[in-house]
Design a protein around this motif. Sequence first.
Motif, short mmCIF file in Angstrom:
data_model
loop_
_atom_site.label_atom_id
_atom_site.label_comp_id
_atom_site.label_asym_id
_atom_site.label_seq_id
_atom_site.Cartn_x
_atom_site.Cartn_y
_atom_site.Cartn_z
N GLY A 46 0.90 -1.32 0.05
CA GLY A 46 -0.16 -0.06 -0.11
C GLY A 46 0.80 1.21 0.12
N ALA A 47 1.69 1.15 0.69
CA ALA A 47 2.78 2.50 0.84
C ALA A 47 3.51 2.64 -0.54
CB ALA A 47 3.83 2.37 2.12
N ALA A 48 4.04 1.34 -1.09
CA ALA A 48 4.53 1.58 -2.71
C ALA A 48 3.75 1.94 -3.55
CB ALA A 48 5.07 0.16 -2.86
N LEU A 49 2.34 1.82 -3.35
CA LEU A 49 1.37 2.17 -4.61
C LEU A 49 0.76 3.69 -4.13
CD1 LEU A 49 -0.35 -1.17 -5.19
CD2 LEU A 49 1.67 0.03 -6.58
N ASP A 50 1.30 4.39 -3.11
CA ASP A 50 0.83 5.57 -2.58
C ASP A 50 -0.73 5.36 -2.37
OD1 ASP A 50 3.24 6.61 -2.83
OD2 ASP A 50 3.01 7.24 -4.58
N ALA A 51 -0.94 4.23 -1.85
CA ALA A 51 -2.55 3.92 -0.99
C ALA A 51 -2.48 4.92 0.30
CB ALA A 51 -2.97 2.79 -1.03
N GLU A 52 -3.93 5.35 0.50
CA GLU A 52 -3.98 6.05 1.70
C GLU A 52 -4.07 5.12 3.05
OE1 GLU A 52 -7.39 8.87 3.57
OE2 GLU A 52 -7.13 8.99 1.49
N GLY A 53 -3.25 5.11 4.14
CA GLY A 53 -3.39 4.48 5.06
C GLY A 53 -2.38 3.28 5.05
N GLY A 54 -1.49 2.91 4.07
CA GLY A 54 -0.80 2.15 4.07
C GLY A 54 0.44 1.92 4.96
N THR A 55 0.85 2.76 5.39
CA THR A 55 1.53 2.92 6.59
C THR A 55 1.07 2.56 7.85
OG1 THR A 55 1.49 5.47 6.76
CG2 THR A 55 3.26 4.50 5.54
N GLY A 56 -0.30 2.94 8.24
CA GLY A 56 -0.82 2.63 9.37
C GLY A 56 -0.99 1.22 9.16
#
Length: 122
Positions: A46-56
């Motif tokens: 999710g973080a690699a695809l710049d999705a919202e909340g991936g780091t959460g």
Amino acid sequence: MSKNVDLVEVRVKSTTSRVAEMVLGIIGGIFGMIAGVMALFVGGIGAALDAEGGTGVAGLGLACIAVSVLALVLSCMINKKRLLFGWLIIICGILNIIFVSVLGILSGIIIVVAGILALSRK
């Protein structure tokens, strides 16, 4: 010569085997760590695809791993203070379900069952 013989009453404290709680806690902890790694994987994607909340999601995966390790350690020490560790194991199982929801349902239920067994058996 008369000898006085004193009879000594020996009471053996019966201890309940806590193998079931230990095994369930260990299995639940291992499944919880696997669920945490899967959540880390999903969070990384999710973080690699710049999705919202991936780091959460990745942070919750780390929290799930920490709680699972705690549940594993507590279940190995269940013979010391069964009531305290039983309640702490139940809390770890509930947190496991909360942190990674669908991925942590199996491990959370197994950990909660281990805690309930620790509380119910004397």
